[in-house]
Design a protein around this motif. Sequence first.
Motif, short mmCIF file in Angstrom:
data_model
loop_
_atom_site.label_atom_id
_atom_site.label_comp_id
_atom_site.label_asym_id
_atom_site.label_seq_id
_atom_site.Cartn_x
_atom_site.Cartn_y
_atom_site.Cartn_z
N THR A 170 0.84 -1.20 0.00
CA THR A 170 0.00 0.00 0.00
C THR A 170 0.87 1.25 0.00
N LEU A 171 0.24 2.39 -0.28
CA LEU A 171 0.96 3.66 -0.27
C LEU A 171 1.51 3.96 1.12
N THR A 172 0.76 3.61 2.15
CA THR A 172 1.24 3.83 3.52
C THR A 172 2.52 3.06 3.78
N GLU A 173 2.59 1.82 3.33
CA GLU A 173 3.79 1.00 3.52
C GLU A 173 4.96 1.55 2.71
N ILE A 174 4.69 2.05 1.51
CA ILE A 174 5.74 2.64 0.69
C ILE A 174 6.35 3.85 1.38
N VAL A 175 5.49 4.74 1.87
CA VAL A 175 5.96 5.96 2.53
C VAL A 175 6.78 5.62 3.77
N ARG A 176 6.35 4.64 4.54
CA ARG A 176 7.08 4.23 5.74
C ARG A 176 8.49 3.77 5.39
N THR A 177 8.61 3.01 4.29
CA THR A 177 9.92 2.53 3.87
C THR A 177 10.79 3.66 3.34
N LEU A 178 10.19 4.58 2.58
CA LEU A 178 10.96 5.71 2.06
C LEU A 178 11.50 6.58 3.19
N GLU A 179 10.73 6.73 4.26
CA GLU A 179 11.20 7.52 5.41
C GLU A 179 12.46 6.91 6.00
N ARG A 180 12.46 5.60 6.17
CA ARG A 180 13.64 4.93 6.73
C ARG A 180 14.82 4.99 5.76
N HIS A 181 14.54 4.73 4.48
CA HIS A 181 15.61 4.62 3.49
C HIS A 181 16.33 5.95 3.29
N TYR A 182 15.56 7.04 3.18
CA TYR A 182 16.14 8.35 2.88
C TYR A 182 16.36 9.21 4.12
N GLY A 183 15.90 8.75 5.29
CA GLY A 183 16.05 9.54 6.50
C GLY A 183 15.27 10.83 6.44
N ILE A 184 14.02 10.74 5.97
CA ILE A 184 13.19 11.91 5.77
C ILE A 184 11.81 11.66 6.36
N THR A 185 11.11 12.74 6.71
CA THR A 185 9.75 12.63 7.25
C THR A 185 8.76 13.13 6.21
N PHE A 186 7.68 12.36 6.01
CA PHE A 186 6.64 12.77 5.07
C PHE A 186 5.47 13.41 5.82
N HIS A 187 4.99 14.52 5.28
CA HIS A 187 3.75 15.13 5.73
C HIS A 187 2.79 15.10 4.53
N ILE A 188 1.72 14.32 4.64
CA ILE A 188 0.82 14.13 3.50
C ILE A 188 -0.54 14.76 3.79
N SER A 189 -0.98 15.59 2.86
CA SER A 189 -2.31 16.21 2.96
C SER A 189 -3.18 15.66 1.84
N THR A 190 -4.21 14.93 2.20
CA THR A 190 -5.10 14.36 1.18
C THR A 190 -6.45 14.03 1.80
N LYS A 191 -7.47 14.10 0.98
CA LYS A 191 -8.80 13.69 1.40
C LYS A 191 -9.17 12.35 0.76
N LYS A 192 -8.22 11.81 -0.01
CA LYS A 192 -8.47 10.56 -0.71
C LYS A 192 -8.10 9.36 0.17
N SER A 193 -8.79 8.28 -0.02
CA SER A 193 -8.46 7.02 0.65
C SER A 193 -7.92 6.05 -0.40
N ASN A 194 -6.66 5.68 -0.26
CA ASN A 194 -6.02 4.83 -1.26
C ASN A 194 -5.52 3.55 -0.60
N GLN A 195 -6.22 2.45 -0.86
CA GLN A 195 -5.81 1.14 -0.35
C GLN A 195 -5.33 0.23 -1.48
N ASP A 196 -5.06 0.82 -2.66
CA ASP A 196 -4.52 0.03 -3.76
C ASP A 196 -3.12 -0.45 -3.42
#
Length: 235
Positions: A170-196
């Motif tokens: 899922t997108l949530t899992e991707i973002v979590r991995t990117l945070e660890r890999h790049y040492g960065i924090t994501f702030h996401i603003s969205t009204k969409k629900s994406n479980q693809d």
Amino acid sequence: PMVTDVNRWNLWKSVAAAAIIVVLSVTATLWISYNHFDRDNIAMVEHYVNNGTRETISLPDGTTVHLNSGSHVFYPENLEGKTRTIYLIGEAEFKVARNPKKPFIVRSSNMAITALGKVRVDCNDTISYVLTPGYQVVYNKCTDDCQMLTANMKDVTAWMRGELVFDKVTLTEIVRTLERHYGITFHISTKKSNQDRYNFVFRKDATLEETLEVMKVVIGQFDYRLEDSICYIIW
């Protein structure tokens, strides 16, 4: 059926008579594991790897541990005791020094992996698996079920080469991995629900900007802004 938020244990073939290689990916609660020890009587050694980096450490018995970003290991000083017990949160490769008299055990919450000749995985103190090369045990925390499945070792070990491989996540899992890999924090603003679920493969020298541009094409257009160690995303 697809499973989410799983823990995976994988076994490679030994590369030498003196070592067993075990690849572990574990998500657990440090407090639960830490209380297995009597902290008043046993000195503990702890090692944490910051996001954005990977490290290799040596244990007192000659075992080497390759830790992925955001991972944490702790163990009794000098590995004292009847077993060599290590507690892991995160992802690591263990090249285990052989010692038939002292089994090497990696614990995380309700899971235990024992390496002594072969590798045994104990789940919830009720189910045990003996792994053979090319197989993995997958634990689904949502259903509390374990399965032994074949493993794509190239994908499983991609993080050791600095690569990013996402397989039906899922997108949530991707973002979590990117945070660890790049040492960065994501702030996401969205009204969409994406479980693809998505599949991505990024080479080891891919920049964060390159990964985001590819994601925009596949997932859908979004705006992002990088400021210091924060990535702002607006859908």
